[in-house]
Design an enzyme around this catalytic site. Sequence first.
Site, PDB file in Angstrom:
ATOM      1  N   SER A 145     -24.860 -36.579 -25.788  1.00 50.90           N
ATOM      2  CA  SER A 145     -25.783 -37.717 -25.842  1.00 50.90           C
ATOM      3  C   SER A 145     -25.154 -38.760 -26.759  1.00 50.90           C
ATOM      4  CB  SER A 145     -27.116 -37.260 -26.443  1.00 50.90           C
ATOM      5  OG  SER A 145     -27.910 -38.358 -26.840  1.00 50.90           O
ATOM      6  N   TYR A 158     -32.134 -32.588 -32.505  1.00 51.17           N
ATOM      7  CA  TYR A 158     -31.475 -33.102 -31.296  1.00 51.17           C
ATOM      8  C   TYR A 158     -30.071 -33.629 -31.637  1.00 51.17           C
ATOM      9  CZ  TYR A 158     -30.983 -35.513 -26.811  1.00 51.17           C
ATOM     10  OH  TYR A 158     -30.547 -35.923 -25.574  1.00 51.17           O
TER      11      TYR A 158
HETATM   12  P1  NAD Z   1     -35.119 -33.778 -17.819  1.00 49.66           P
HETATM   13  O1  NAD Z   1     -36.212 -33.340 -18.742  1.00 49.66           O
HETATM   14  O2  NAD Z   1     -35.442 -34.664 -16.679  1.00 49.66           O
HETATM   15  O3  NAD Z   1     -34.305 -32.519 -17.285  1.00 49.66           O
HETATM   16  C1  NAD Z   1     -33.948 -31.458 -18.123  1.00 49.66           C
HETATM   17  C2  NAD Z   1     -34.073 -30.172 -17.337  1.00 49.66           C
HETATM   18  O4  NAD Z   1     -33.649 -29.097 -18.185  1.00 49.66           O
HETATM   19  C3  NAD Z   1     -35.526 -29.861 -16.913  1.00 49.66           C
HETATM   20  O5  NAD Z   1     -35.593 -29.619 -15.519  1.00 49.66           O
HETATM   21  C4  NAD Z   1     -35.876 -28.621 -17.718  1.00 49.66           C
HETATM   22  O6  NAD Z   1     -36.759 -27.722 -17.034  1.00 49.66           O
HETATM   23  C5  NAD Z   1     -34.504 -27.989 -17.927  1.00 49.66           C
HETATM   24  N1  NAD Z   1     -34.528 -27.073 -19.073  1.00 49.66           N
HETATM   25  C6  NAD Z   1     -35.046 -27.285 -20.297  1.00 49.66           C
HETATM   26  N2  NAD Z   1     -34.917 -26.184 -21.053  1.00 49.66           N
HETATM   27  C7  NAD Z   1     -34.298 -25.245 -20.279  1.00 49.66           C
HETATM   28  C8  NAD Z   1     -33.897 -23.905 -20.488  1.00 49.66           C
HETATM   29  N3  NAD Z   1     -34.107 -23.284 -21.663  1.00 49.66           N
HETATM   30  N4  NAD Z   1     -33.286 -23.252 -19.477  1.00 49.66           N
HETATM   31  C9  NAD Z   1     -33.083 -23.848 -18.276  1.00 49.66           C
HETATM   32  N5  NAD Z   1     -33.446 -25.123 -18.026  1.00 49.66           N
HETATM   33  C10 NAD Z   1     -34.053 -25.807 -19.015  1.00 49.66           C
HETATM   34  O7  NAD Z   1     -34.071 -34.490 -18.785  1.00 49.66           O
HETATM   35  P2  NAD Z   1     -32.714 -35.296 -18.478  1.00 49.66           P
HETATM   36  O8  NAD Z   1     -32.905 -36.627 -19.092  1.00 49.66           O
HETATM   37  O9  NAD Z   1     -32.254 -35.156 -17.087  1.00 49.66           O
HETATM   38  O10 NAD Z   1     -31.746 -34.486 -19.472  1.00 49.66           O
HETATM   39  C11 NAD Z   1     -30.585 -33.801 -19.048  1.00 49.66           C
HETATM   40  C12 NAD Z   1     -29.622 -33.751 -20.206  1.00 49.66           C
HETATM   41  O11 NAD Z   1     -29.251 -35.085 -20.565  1.00 49.66           O
HETATM   42  C13 NAD Z   1     -30.195 -33.117 -21.491  1.00 49.66           C
HETATM   43  O12 NAD Z   1     -29.201 -32.305 -22.086  1.00 49.66           O
HETATM   44  C14 NAD Z   1     -30.483 -34.322 -22.375  1.00 49.66           C
HETATM   45  O13 NAD Z   1     -30.449 -34.010 -23.737  1.00 49.66           O
HETATM   46  C15 NAD Z   1     -29.367 -35.248 -21.969  1.00 49.66           C
HETATM   47  N6  NAD Z   1     -29.607 -36.648 -22.278  1.00 49.66           N
HETATM   48  C16 NAD Z   1     -30.640 -37.336 -21.705  1.00 49.66           C
HETATM   49  C17 NAD Z   1     -30.827 -38.671 -22.043  1.00 49.66           C
HETATM   50  C18 NAD Z   1     -31.946 -39.486 -21.464  1.00 49.66           C
HETATM   51  O14 NAD Z   1     -32.137 -40.642 -21.922  1.00 49.66           O
HETATM   52  N7  NAD Z   1     -32.675 -39.017 -20.460  1.00 49.66           N
HETATM   53  C19 NAD Z   1     -29.961 -39.299 -22.940  1.00 49.66           C
HETATM   54  C20 NAD Z   1     -28.917 -38.559 -23.496  1.00 49.66           C
HETATM   55  C21 NAD Z   1     -28.738 -37.230 -23.155  1.00 49.66           C
END
Ligand code: NAD
Length: 255
Positions: A145, A158
Site C-alpha cells: 500500500s 495497517y
Molecule cells: P476488499 O475489502 O474489497 O477486498 C479484500 C478481500 O480480502 C475481501 O474479499 C475479504 O473477504 C478478503 N479477506 C480479508 N481477510 C481475509 C482472510 N483472513 N483470508 C482470506 N481472505 C480475506 O479490499 P481491496 O481494496 O480490494 O483490498 C485488496 C488489497 O489491497 C488489501 O491488501 C488492501 O490492504 C490493499 N490496498 C487497498 C487500497 C484501497 O484503497 N482499496 C489501497 C492500498 C492497498
Amino acid sequence: MAPKDFENKVALVTGAGSGIGREAARAFASRGAIVVAADLNEGGLAATRDLIAELGGRVLTAPMDVSSEAQVRELIARIDKDLGRLDVAFNNAGITGQAHRIEDYPTEDFDRVISVNLKSVFLGMKHQIPLLRRTGGGAIVNTASVAALTGPGGMSAYAASKHGVHGLTRVAAMENAAHGLRINALAPGWTETPMVKEASAQNPGFAELATSAIPAKRGALPSEIAAAAVWLASEASSYVMGQMLVVDGGMTIGG
Ligand code: NAD
C-alpha cells in the site's frame, strides 16, 4: 481482445472475492490463466466465479483464511494435486483495521491486522515458493500500500503490516532471483473498492477530502490496480525483481 499470455498457467489470487483481487482474477482469466480464487467470503467468491464464467474463463474457488497456516498449506497441496503446477501467486487479501492512536489501539486488533496482512504473505510465500520453483518458476506479487511508504495517523497496524510486506518481498526476491522466480510488491493508493467505501461511510466527508488531495483528483478503479498486478506477474516485467510498484494517481509524488 486480451493477449493469451497466461494460457494454461495457474494463477492463485487471494482476496479474490472483492475489489482488487476480483479484478485481478478476471484479468488473469481473460488472459488464459486457470485462476484459483481464494477468499474468506464465500458469497464474494461465487460472484467472482460467475464473472469469470461469463468471460469463458477457468476458475476454481477456495474458501479459506490466509492467516491460517493449516489452510494455506492445504490450499497449495490441493493446487499441486489437482492442477500440478503454480505459475503466479497474487497475495492480496487484506484488512484496514480500526483507526486509533497507538496509545488507544487495542492490542488484539493490532495482532489481527498483522496476522491477516503480513503473516499471511509470509505463510503464502513459504508454501507457494517450493511449488512455483518445482514447476518451472514464475512470479509472486504481494499487495502492500502507499501506507508502506508513509505513516498515516491512526493506522499503526495497517502501516506496520504494509511496511512489513515490502520488507518480506525484498528478502524473498533476493532469495529467489537466481531460481526463475520473480517477487515484487504492489502499492496501491486510494482505490474505489468496498474496503475504502466502508471506511468512508464511517467517516463522511473523508472520501471527498482524500480524493481531492490526490494529484489525479480521483481514486483508482480496481481494474487499474489489477492491471499493474498482472504486469508484474507477466513476462513483460521479466527483469523487475524485489521492487514495490506504486500505483497511486500521484498521491506520494510530493513526499
Ligand atoms: P476488499 O475489502 O474489497 O477486498 C479484500 C478481500 O480480502 C475481501 O474479499 C475479504 O473477504 C478478503 N479477506 C480479508 N481477510 C481475509 C482472510 N483472513 N483470508 C482470506 N481472505 C480475506 O479490499 P481491496 O481494496 O480490494 O483490498 C485488496 C488489497 O489491497 C488489501 O491488501 C488492501 O490492504 C490493499 N490496498 C487497498 C487500497 C484501497 O484503497 N482499496 C489501497 C492500498 C492497498
